[in-house]
Motif scaffolding. Structure first.
Motif, PDB file in Angstrom:
ATOM      1  N   THR A  16       8.820   3.183  -3.206  1.00 50.04           N
ATOM      2  CA  THR A  16       7.226   3.214  -3.447  1.00 50.04           C
ATOM      3  C   THR A  16       6.688   2.506  -1.859  1.00 50.04           C
ATOM      4  O   THR A  16       5.427   2.220  -1.464  1.00 50.04           O
ATOM      5  CB  THR A  16       6.675   2.962  -4.474  1.00 50.04           C
ATOM      6  OG1 THR A  16       6.992   3.112  -5.840  1.00 50.04           O
ATOM      7  CG2 THR A  16       4.992   2.020  -4.598  1.00 50.04           C
ATOM      8  N   LYS A  17       7.746   1.834  -1.264  1.00 42.89           N
ATOM      9  CA  LYS A  17       7.265   0.735  -0.235  1.00 42.89           C
ATOM     10  C   LYS A  17       7.302   1.753   0.928  1.00 42.89           C
ATOM     11  O   LYS A  17       6.657   1.499   1.758  1.00 42.89           O
ATOM     12  CB  LYS A  17       8.839  -0.156  -0.007  1.00 42.89           C
ATOM     13  CG  LYS A  17       8.460  -0.994  -0.903  1.00 42.89           C
ATOM     14  CD  LYS A  17       9.473  -1.886  -0.644  1.00 42.89           C
ATOM     15  CE  LYS A  17      10.137  -3.050  -2.082  1.00 42.89           C
ATOM     16  NZ  LYS A  17      10.344  -3.890  -1.562  1.00 42.89           N
ATOM     17  N   SER A  18       8.133   2.816   1.306  1.00 44.36           N
ATOM     18  CA  SER A  18       8.497   4.065   1.664  1.00 44.36           C
ATOM     19  C   SER A  18       6.359   4.466   1.643  1.00 44.36           C
ATOM     20  O   SER A  18       6.389   4.665   2.797  1.00 44.36           O
ATOM     21  CB  SER A  18       9.575   4.507   1.592  1.00 44.36           C
ATOM     22  OG  SER A  18      10.217   4.176   1.902  1.00 44.36           O
ATOM     23  N   PHE A  19       6.732   5.060   0.828  1.00 48.03           N
ATOM     24  CA  PHE A  19       4.905   5.435   0.599  1.00 48.03           C
ATOM     25  C   PHE A  19       3.596   5.119   0.867  1.00 48.03           C
ATOM     26  O   PHE A  19       3.118   5.443   1.411  1.00 48.03           O
ATOM     27  CB  PHE A  19       5.037   6.231  -0.902  1.00 48.03           C
ATOM     28  CG  PHE A  19       3.675   6.928  -1.957  1.00 48.03           C
ATOM     29  CD1 PHE A  19       3.540   8.107  -1.143  1.00 48.03           C
ATOM     30  CD2 PHE A  19       2.662   6.339  -2.259  1.00 48.03           C
ATOM     31  CE1 PHE A  19       2.609   9.110  -1.702  1.00 48.03           C
ATOM     32  CE2 PHE A  19       1.800   6.938  -2.781  1.00 48.03           C
ATOM     33  CZ  PHE A  19       1.862   8.202  -2.446  1.00 48.03           C
ATOM     34  N   THR A  20       4.247   3.723   0.650  1.00 43.33           N
ATOM     35  CA  THR A  20       3.172   2.837   0.760  1.00 43.33           C
ATOM     36  C   THR A  20       2.660   2.144   2.216  1.00 43.33           C
ATOM     37  O   THR A  20       1.375   2.318   2.767  1.00 43.33           O
ATOM     38  CB  THR A  20       3.068   1.477  -0.345  1.00 43.33           C
ATOM     39  OG1 THR A  20       3.814   0.482   0.385  1.00 43.33           O
ATOM     40  CG2 THR A  20       2.404   1.655  -1.220  1.00 43.33           C
ATOM     41  N   THR A  21       3.451   2.648   2.952  1.00 40.03           N
ATOM     42  CA  THR A  21       4.116   2.413   4.730  1.00 40.03           C
ATOM     43  C   THR A  21       3.809   3.577   5.239  1.00 40.03           C
ATOM     44  O   THR A  21       3.907   3.444   6.638  1.00 40.03           O
ATOM     45  CB  THR A  21       4.663   1.701   5.239  1.00 40.03           C
ATOM     46  OG1 THR A  21       5.933   1.460   4.597  1.00 40.03           O
ATOM     47  CG2 THR A  21       4.832  -0.078   4.351  1.00 40.03           C
ATOM     48  N   GLY A  22       3.396   4.396   4.436  1.00 37.70           N
ATOM     49  CA  GLY A  22       3.451   5.755   5.542  1.00 37.70           C
ATOM     50  C   GLY A  22       4.628   6.978   5.649  1.00 37.70           C
ATOM     51  O   GLY A  22       4.746   7.819   6.606  1.00 37.70           O
ATOM     52  N   LYS A  23       5.704   6.343   5.485  1.00 32.46           N
ATOM     53  CA  LYS A  23       7.277   7.251   5.478  1.00 32.46           C
ATOM     54  C   LYS A  23       7.591   8.299   4.829  1.00 32.46           C
ATOM     55  O   LYS A  23       7.452   7.654   3.789  1.00 32.46           O
ATOM     56  CB  LYS A  23       8.150   5.809   5.629  1.00 32.46           C
ATOM     57  CG  LYS A  23       8.351   4.585   6.130  1.00 32.46           C
ATOM     58  CD  LYS A  23       9.150   3.933   6.806  1.00 32.46           C
ATOM     59  CE  LYS A  23      10.916   4.660   6.986  1.00 32.46           C
ATOM     60  NZ  LYS A  23      11.683   3.519   6.235  1.00 32.46           N
ATOM     61  N   PRO A  24       7.694   8.903   4.904  1.00 29.05           N
ATOM     62  CA  PRO A  24       7.614  10.239   4.694  1.00 29.05           C
ATOM     63  C   PRO A  24       9.152  10.554   3.587  1.00 29.05           C
ATOM     64  O   PRO A  24       9.363  11.749   2.801  1.00 29.05           O
ATOM     65  CB  PRO A  24       7.761  11.800   4.969  1.00 29.05           C
ATOM     66  CG  PRO A  24       8.307  10.789   6.766  1.00 29.05           C
ATOM     67  CD  PRO A  24       7.943   9.458   6.457  1.00 29.05           C
ATOM     68  N   THR A  25       9.862   8.947   3.510  1.00 28.48           N
ATOM     69  CA  THR A  25      11.144   9.430   2.520  1.00 28.48           C
ATOM     70  C   THR A  25      10.760   8.868   1.221  1.00 28.48           C
ATOM     71  O   THR A  25      12.309   8.530   1.134  1.00 28.48           O
ATOM     72  CB  THR A  25      12.202   8.683   3.764  1.00 28.48           C
ATOM     73  OG1 THR A  25      11.290   7.083   3.749  1.00 28.48           O
ATOM     74  CG2 THR A  25      12.276   8.894   4.489  1.00 28.48           C
ATOM     75  N   PHE A  26      10.003   8.904   0.377  1.00 27.58           N
ATOM     76  CA  PHE A  26       9.564   8.286  -1.020  1.00 27.58           C
ATOM     77  C   PHE A  26      10.535   9.585  -1.273  1.00 27.58           C
ATOM     78  O   PHE A  26      10.327  10.983  -1.223  1.00 27.58           O
ATOM     79  CB  PHE A  26       8.104   8.449  -0.875  1.00 27.58           C
ATOM     80  CG  PHE A  26       7.635   9.219  -1.559  1.00 27.58           C
ATOM     81  CD1 PHE A  26       6.730   9.746  -1.576  1.00 27.58           C
ATOM     82  CD2 PHE A  26       6.573   9.069   0.456  1.00 27.58           C
ATOM     83  CE1 PHE A  26       5.662  10.777  -1.998  1.00 27.58           C
ATOM     84  CE2 PHE A  26       5.311  10.469   0.467  1.00 27.58           C
ATOM     85  CZ  PHE A  26       5.054  11.260  -0.366  1.00 27.58           C
ATOM     86  N   GLY A  27      10.653   9.705  -2.752  1.00 24.83           N
ATOM     87  CA  GLY A  27      10.827  10.629  -3.852  1.00 24.83           C
ATOM     88  C   GLY A  27      10.049  11.114  -4.917  1.00 24.83           C
ATOM     89  O   GLY A  27      10.021   9.909  -5.361  1.00 24.83           O
ATOM     90  N   CYS A  28      10.585  11.631  -5.552  1.00 23.50           N
ATOM     91  CA  CYS A  28      10.126  11.907  -7.012  1.00 23.50           C
ATOM     92  C   CYS A  28      11.451  12.433  -8.205  1.00 23.50           C
ATOM     93  O   CYS A  28      12.103  13.086  -7.270  1.00 23.50           O
ATOM     94  CB  CYS A  28       9.301  12.455  -7.264  1.00 23.50           C
ATOM     95  SG  CYS A  28       9.338  12.816  -9.647  1.00 23.50           S
TER      96      CYS A  28
END
Lengths: 261, 261
Positions: free
Chosen positions: B91-103
């Motif tokens: 979620t930290k990646s997601f909220t800072t614009g980094k595309p390395t978040f997953g599901c």
């Protein structure tokens, strides 16, 4: 006052990033030779091929310009205009299949960066920063965030391993003051800061090729970047960098660093 | 022996990942509400919307199945078949614009993961692992690396902050034994391990939703994953995970951990 790069120079710099992107994408996730440098960091044949190609292109177009690259060091007789190249920033990411590696291209005039490119070959993102102009991200203007309190800010660094023990202590003090910290960004974190998605990057142990290209990108988006004492980043800086979304946040971060030392 | 999921179940799980991807990409890099949970980690409206949507879809198709999600906890009466969901890992990646978040989507049969999906919405990569089948990455079979000595292996963890002081000490012992370590990967590191690009992931402080989906992905690519003592990861594990490219490397890593404790 440094001369501002004209459009020919900017377009040429962008074509260098095109070439570097083509070469690194050719090798990314393919079997390729990886060796280790004296400091244990990996170097790939992509690093070497890109630097060689860019040096040749610069030599043909601007034979008088100096070139400083991570792999081959300083070349060129007149270093009033000096290109500083990092063919692959984030070689560890590159060699382990992570698309968050970049290419950094800086152009210095009298030792001060006046043009900078952060290119992300596998992510198809490029930031172009030119002194006194608005930074562009894939052609669109960038603007930093308005986060103006450390307690609301997000903080980035590539790795624990870039800090000496005292620097790590200071980084941890900063971490306690912010909303959260995260690791693993390499040059990409500075691009995301220029886009307004994150607020602080605090790093150490950087080479010239790691930080010089970032300066025009960050400043042209309205952000601040300096060493940890607030000093301008030049060819002769010591390798610490602090980037902040705006002057208010930068001032708070510098005060915290000063009080932690 | 756990039942093996049939093709209907696998296709349904993949359609859940499609839905989650559409929702997270709708919110990625857009202004969105981010709040903080009691432990200080960020949660976004994308997290909540995805979990709500997936719970509803599972309830309609398999009304008897249990669901365990990061946000809403355990629901469902019969938990022989149990879905374990992490709408946004990183979620930290997601909220800072980094595309390395997953599901992450896991399906357990009698508390053991028999199906796992790692989906990277912004990077267009998906791993599907099913018990006793070869893991697929975007439809193609995955195979781990043959690296069989710690000294040649690359090591990953998301952040320093996931380890308690003793765990951190053990992780540092492992770091000294390998070629290099890097931070910042979240679930993506396990996918890259399944593809043969990296060799070790060693993490701690994980939730069930963080590790259960990884098990079928890693094992179906020929890799090993267990807790730090070599125990099988189940619904009731304690949150430490060690993933290795192959049994030889896993055995060496477990020996090092045992000797460091």
């Amino acid at each position: 006052m440094p001369l501002v790069p004209d459009q020919d120079l900017v377009l040429f710099a962008s074509s260098l990033a095109d070439d570097a992107r083509r070469i690194s994408n050719k090798f990314f996730r393919q079997p390729h030779a990886v060796s280790s440098k004296s400091d244990g960091t990996p170097v790939t044949i992509a690093d070497l091929e890109i630097e060689q190609h860019l040096r040749k292109a610069i030599g043909q177009r601007y034979p008088d310009h100096g070139v400083y690259g991570e792999e081959e060091g300083l070349t060129g007789t007149d270093t009033r205009w000096l290109w500083v190249l990092d063919p692959i920033d984030g070689t560890k990411s590159f060699t382990t299949g992570k698309p968050t590696f970049g290419c950094l291209i800086a152009l210095l005039y009298q030792r001060k960066p006046v043009l900078g490119i952060i290119d992300m070959p596998a992510l198809d993102e490029r930031w172009i920063g030119v002194q006194d102009q608005t930074t562009l991200h894939n052609g669109y203007p960038c603007k930093v965030a308005e986060t103006n309190a450390l307690a609301d800010a997000t903080l980035n660094a590539t790795t624990v391993d870039m800090f000496d023990p005292q620097e790590w202590q200071i980084f941890c003090r900063m971490s306690e003051a912010v909303r959260f910290r995260q690791f693993g960004a390499d040059c990409y974190a500075y691009g995301l800061l220029a886009l307004g998605y994150t607020d602080l990057v605090m790093e150490a142990g950087l080479g010239r090729f790691d930080y010089l290209a970032l300066v025009p990108v960050i400043e042209g988006a309205g952000g601040c970047i300096s060493d940890w004492q607030g000093g301008t980043l030049t060819f002769d800086s010591a390798g610490q960098a602090l980037a902040s979304a705006n002057p208010a946040l930068h001032a708070q971060a510098l005060r915290l660093i000063a009080s932690a030392q």
